[in-house]
Design an enzyme around this catalytic site. Sequence first.
Site, PDB file in Angstrom:
ATOM      1  N   THR A  46      -6.906  11.451   6.263  1.00 44.19           N
ATOM      2  CA  THR A  46      -7.499  10.262   5.658  1.00 44.19           C
ATOM      3  C   THR A  46      -8.892  10.013   6.204  1.00 44.19           C
ATOM      4  O   THR A  46      -9.842   9.783   5.450  1.00 44.19           O
ATOM      5  CB  THR A  46      -6.615   9.031   5.947  1.00 44.19           C
ATOM      6  N   TYR A 109       0.690   7.445  -5.210  1.00 45.19           N
ATOM      7  CA  TYR A 109       0.679   6.997  -6.600  1.00 45.19           C
ATOM      8  C   TYR A 109       1.987   7.318  -7.328  1.00 45.19           C
ATOM      9  O   TYR A 109       2.528   6.458  -8.008  1.00 45.19           O
ATOM     10  CB  TYR A 109      -0.513   7.578  -7.383  1.00 45.19           C
ATOM     11  N   TYR A 135       3.567  12.505   7.338  1.00 42.43           N
ATOM     12  CA  TYR A 135       2.613  11.408   7.544  1.00 42.43           C
ATOM     13  C   TYR A 135       3.048  10.230   6.693  1.00 42.43           C
ATOM     14  O   TYR A 135       2.975  10.275   5.474  1.00 42.43           O
ATOM     15  CB  TYR A 135       1.210  11.891   7.172  1.00 42.43           C
ATOM     16  N   ARG A 140      -1.234   2.961   2.169  1.00 41.36           N
ATOM     17  CA  ARG A 140      -2.148   3.736   1.329  1.00 41.36           C
ATOM     18  C   ARG A 140      -1.428   4.426   0.177  1.00 41.36           C
ATOM     19  O   ARG A 140      -1.995   4.586  -0.896  1.00 41.36           O
ATOM     20  CB  ARG A 140      -2.873   4.804   2.172  1.00 41.36           C
ATOM     21  N   LYS A 164       3.854  11.377  11.763  1.00 41.49           N
ATOM     22  CA  LYS A 164       2.811  10.416  12.124  1.00 41.49           C
ATOM     23  C   LYS A 164       3.207   9.107  11.464  1.00 41.49           C
ATOM     24  O   LYS A 164       3.214   8.993  10.238  1.00 41.49           O
ATOM     25  CB  LYS A 164       1.436  10.881  11.629  1.00 41.49           C
ATOM     26  N   ILE A 206      -2.155  10.148  16.613  1.00 47.70           N
ATOM     27  CA  ILE A 206      -3.182  10.792  15.792  1.00 47.70           C
ATOM     28  C   ILE A 206      -4.166   9.683  15.464  1.00 47.70           C
ATOM     29  O   ILE A 206      -3.854   8.761  14.712  1.00 47.70           O
ATOM     30  CB  ILE A 206      -2.572  11.456  14.546  1.00 47.70           C
TER      31      ILE A 206
END
Length: 294
Positions: A46, A109, A135, A140, A164, A206
């Site tokens: 990201t 999405y 992740y 997001r 993560k 991270i």
Amino acid sequence: MAIFKGAGVAIVTPMKANGEVNYEQFRDLVEFQIAGGSDSIVVCGTTGEASTLTHEEHLDVIKYCVEVVAGRVPVIAGTGSNCTQTAIYLSQEAEKYGVDGLLLVSPYYNKATQNGLYAHFKAVADSVKIPVILYNVPGRTGCNILPETVVRLCNDVENIVGVKEASGNISQIAQLAALADGKVDIYSGNDDQIVPILSLGGVGVISVLSNVAPRQTHDICEKYFNGDVAGSCKMQLEAIELCGALFCEVNPIPVKKALELMGKCDGTLRMPLTEMEEKNVVRLKKAMEQYGIL
């Protein structure tokens, strides 16, 4: 055994004024991280603006990162996608370049079901031989990888080794740690939660903060692992204001501005990300000065 233990930097991708990747600055940033004690370089995540890189650029940056690091610390490549076949393609190519592991974001999405997430991650992991870190960043992606799904994947798929966790939900992370029974490497995905997640058995972070403070972020983890929990906690709390400033606008806008203020990066962003608002620049500068990195 974990791919890495400690602080891995979610490294930015520096851009020239014309929007092209600035490989000279990228090399300098990698060297700054290694000199500062970062335990791993996490490229094209990201913070690295992977979502606006073409597939060719994405893979070129990964390949270049592996070449510059030259085995000094592990390199983990972000190769996730909301298209399973694209994630497989990027992952297989990154494996050819010699990365030490992959970071796979949950499909964004699409909002897959838990069974869909399981099938997606298993398909990508089965296509390569190197270790995979999931992740989870529902803020997001619009999709939360539940603890049961993470544990199921780590139990069923040999090279899925960890996650993560950037949900920010400490209760969920505690549930994950309880279910995992030590079989899942848990990394904090939020710099303001490093110590809380280490206290639940996490193996590191991270980190966005590491871009500007690699030594300090490394030391937060190192002190904790060495039994100096109070010292680690003190360093965590000292970084809280800076962590807030680094996320006062959407990542990586503030961290790129911070690196620009430090003279390490031009700060150029690709649309739809735009220049940081002046009031937030003032906040960021103040936090950096108080933290002693400006």
